[in-house]
Design a protein around this motif. Sequence first.
Motif, mmCIF file in Angstrom:
data_model
loop_
_atom_site.group_PDB
_atom_site.id
_atom_site.type_symbol
_atom_site.label_atom_id
_atom_site.label_comp_id
_atom_site.label_asym_id
_atom_site.label_seq_id
_atom_site.Cartn_x
_atom_site.Cartn_y
_atom_site.Cartn_z
ATOM 1 N N PHE A 1 -3.222 -2.968 -2.292
ATOM 2 C CA PHE A 1 -4.321 -2.000 -2.327
ATOM 3 C C PHE A 1 -4.237 -1.093 -3.548
ATOM 4 C CE2 PHE A 1 -5.226 -1.942 2.547
ATOM 5 C CZ PHE A 1 -5.955 -3.123 2.406
ATOM 6 N N ALA B 1 -3.248 -4.188 4.636
ATOM 7 C CA ALA B 1 -3.200 -5.039 3.445
ATOM 8 C C ALA B 1 -2.651 -6.413 3.791
ATOM 9 C CB ALA B 1 -2.345 -4.372 2.365
ATOM 10 N N CYS C 1 -5.365 -8.403 5.273
ATOM 11 C CA CYS C 1 -6.251 -8.894 4.223
ATOM 12 C C CYS C 1 -5.632 -10.069 3.469
ATOM 13 C CB CYS C 1 -6.583 -7.764 3.242
ATOM 14 S SG CYS C 1 -7.579 -6.439 3.975
ATOM 15 N N CYS D 1 -6.741 -1.876 -6.186
ATOM 16 C CA CYS D 1 -8.159 -1.785 -5.830
ATOM 17 C C CYS D 1 -8.686 -0.377 -6.122
ATOM 18 C CB CYS D 1 -8.375 -2.098 -4.353
ATOM 19 S SG CYS D 1 -7.843 -3.758 -3.857
ATOM 20 N N GLU E 1 -11.323 2.842 -5.427
ATOM 21 C CA GLU E 1 -11.792 3.463 -4.192
ATOM 22 C C GLU E 1 -13.080 2.793 -3.718
ATOM 23 O OE1 GLU E 1 -12.010 5.905 -0.865
ATOM 24 O OE2 GLU E 1 -10.345 5.457 -2.233
ATOM 25 N N LEU F 1 -1.667 1.401 6.037
ATOM 26 C CA LEU F 1 -2.400 0.667 5.010
ATOM 27 C C LEU F 1 -1.691 -0.630 4.638
ATOM 28 C CD1 LEU F 1 -3.631 3.535 2.642
ATOM 29 C CD2 LEU F 1 -5.059 2.010 4.037
ATOM 30 N N PHE G 1 -13.094 -2.101 3.556
ATOM 31 C CA PHE G 1 -12.841 -1.531 4.884
ATOM 32 C C PHE G 1 -14.110 -1.504 5.744
ATOM 33 C CE2 PHE G 1 -9.144 1.185 3.040
ATOM 34 C CZ PHE G 1 -8.355 0.053 3.013
ATOM 35 N N GLU H 1 -13.947 -0.313 -4.199
ATOM 36 C CA GLU H 1 -13.592 -1.632 -3.651
ATOM 37 C C GLU H 1 -12.994 -1.496 -2.255
ATOM 38 O OE1 GLU H 1 -12.566 -4.199 -7.688
ATOM 39 O OE2 GLU H 1 -11.052 -2.829 -6.851
ATOM 40 N N LEU H 2 -12.151 -0.470 -2.067
ATOM 41 C CA LEU H 2 -11.537 -0.275 -0.753
ATOM 42 C C LEU H 2 -12.587 0.085 0.300
ATOM 43 C CD1 LEU H 2 -8.244 1.671 -1.599
ATOM 44 C CD2 LEU H 2 -8.470 -0.715 -0.880
ATOM 45 N N LYS H 3 -13.530 0.950 -0.052
ATOM 46 C CA LYS H 3 -14.576 1.337 0.898
ATOM 47 C C LYS H 3 -15.392 0.118 1.321
ATOM 48 C CE LYS H 3 -15.265 6.198 -0.370
ATOM 49 N NZ LYS H 3 -16.231 7.188 -0.931
ATOM 50 N N GLN I 1 -13.480 1.675 7.744
ATOM 51 C CA GLN I 1 -14.022 2.747 6.907
ATOM 52 C C GLN I 1 -14.584 3.880 7.763
ATOM 53 O OE1 GLN I 1 -13.626 3.282 3.770
ATOM 54 N NE2 GLN I 1 -14.843 5.159 3.804
ATOM 55 N N ALA J 1 0.855 -1.193 0.000
ATOM 56 C CA ALA J 1 0.000 0.000 0.000
ATOM 57 C C ALA J 1 0.885 1.235 0.000
ATOM 58 C CB ALA J 1 -0.935 -0.011 1.204
#
Length: 428
Positions: free
Chosen positions: A166, A149, A152, A169, A171, A145, A178, A173-175, A206, A140
């Motif tokens: 990350f 990651a 994850c 990914c 934005e 982050l 998270f 997908e990240l939201k 998030q 990341a």
Amino acid sequence: MPLALVDCNNFYVSCERMFNPKLEGKPVVVLSNNDGCAVARSNEVKALGIKMGQPWFKMQEIAKRHHIIALSSNYALYGDLSARVMSVLSDFSPRQEIYSIDECFLDLQGFDPQTLADYGQSMRRAVKQQVGIPVCVGIASTKTLAKLANHCAKKGYAGSDGVCDFGRCSEHELKRLFAGIQVAEVWGVGQKITEKLQRMKILTVQDLRSASLARIQSQFSVVLGRTVQELNDVPCLAIEEVATPRQQIMVSRSFGACVLTLSELSESVAHFATRAAEKLRQDGSVAASICVTIHTNPFREKEPQYQRSLVVPLSSPTDDSSRLVAAALSGLKAIYRSGFSYKKTGVMLMGLQPGGGMQPTLFDDPACQAKVADRMRVLDAINRKMGKDCLTIAASGAKSGVRQRWAMRRQSKSPAYTTDWNELPVAG
């Protein structure tokens, strides 16, 4: 600036499985000093609901039912394999920060962003092939982050196969990702902070990422504010290639069995002072004072309790094991009281400063100091080559084949496969 956080999977358990393949697929825990608590758990043990730090005596029923294998900590093995893992990973980046015994950050600035996930897989293959330890990689733009990651990657989120980048990914997908991860998984967010965040309705990563920076800083600290910024791709923590010099060195341990006599306590204090002196010389530092502590067992409430500590100043800063042991023993004699059952002693070296920049006093003899330095270099060199405690201070009571009562209890320790000639693995 992309970063990678490489973390060994269940490191202590993985080290044990390297030399004992029969442990693969079995529920395994590695216990802390004196075989007290679980400090490492295989995935099979985690699936049984056993938590990190859970006392071994409280696991007896479930351990018997599920045939859990408990092993004593083998720090010599873990330390050696850690050094090998870090050496392999150092080839993948010009800048490496070793964060702990089983994880490190790597600076990936200048690498092709489209190939970072494949590069992470190359790291995994290299460590597995050259050392035998499985690792996961999180990639990341910030340290916080990258740690997330890595979490994850271990959980298999975002379609990761041991590597989570990350940067690949969106934005959206990240939201979504998270929003499904509890805020407690964020690096540096402990239990107390988690509870306070939950009262503020900040429950997920998030939620914290979207929180007002001003509100977080007013309710918590600048540190958590930096965490929020890092979650939003704002780097606040740089790679630290050189470790910050230690301000103190502490060596302390609970005994395998309670100790009553001053002579046995003296052996433990001398041993711990010797260990602290070795660490001091490894850092290239000298100490200006030493603190000695003694404790009874607070869990034996029916027994008389006693706890004392004493700081012993040194006439001049030193890294000489003999002087440090002598000072520690003088402090012990001053605070020791008979009639108590002691469970723990410890020493702490204080007032640390670089050895090379030490200002000599009027009474220092340069020739004598040179002899002491030579003696310590020879002592350390022999112990590195021939094995720990091959040469040691007599006051520590080291006797061949004799186990001191104060020695750490390790009833199920595996051999020192990589650091002792007499315990090297043998191919059948």
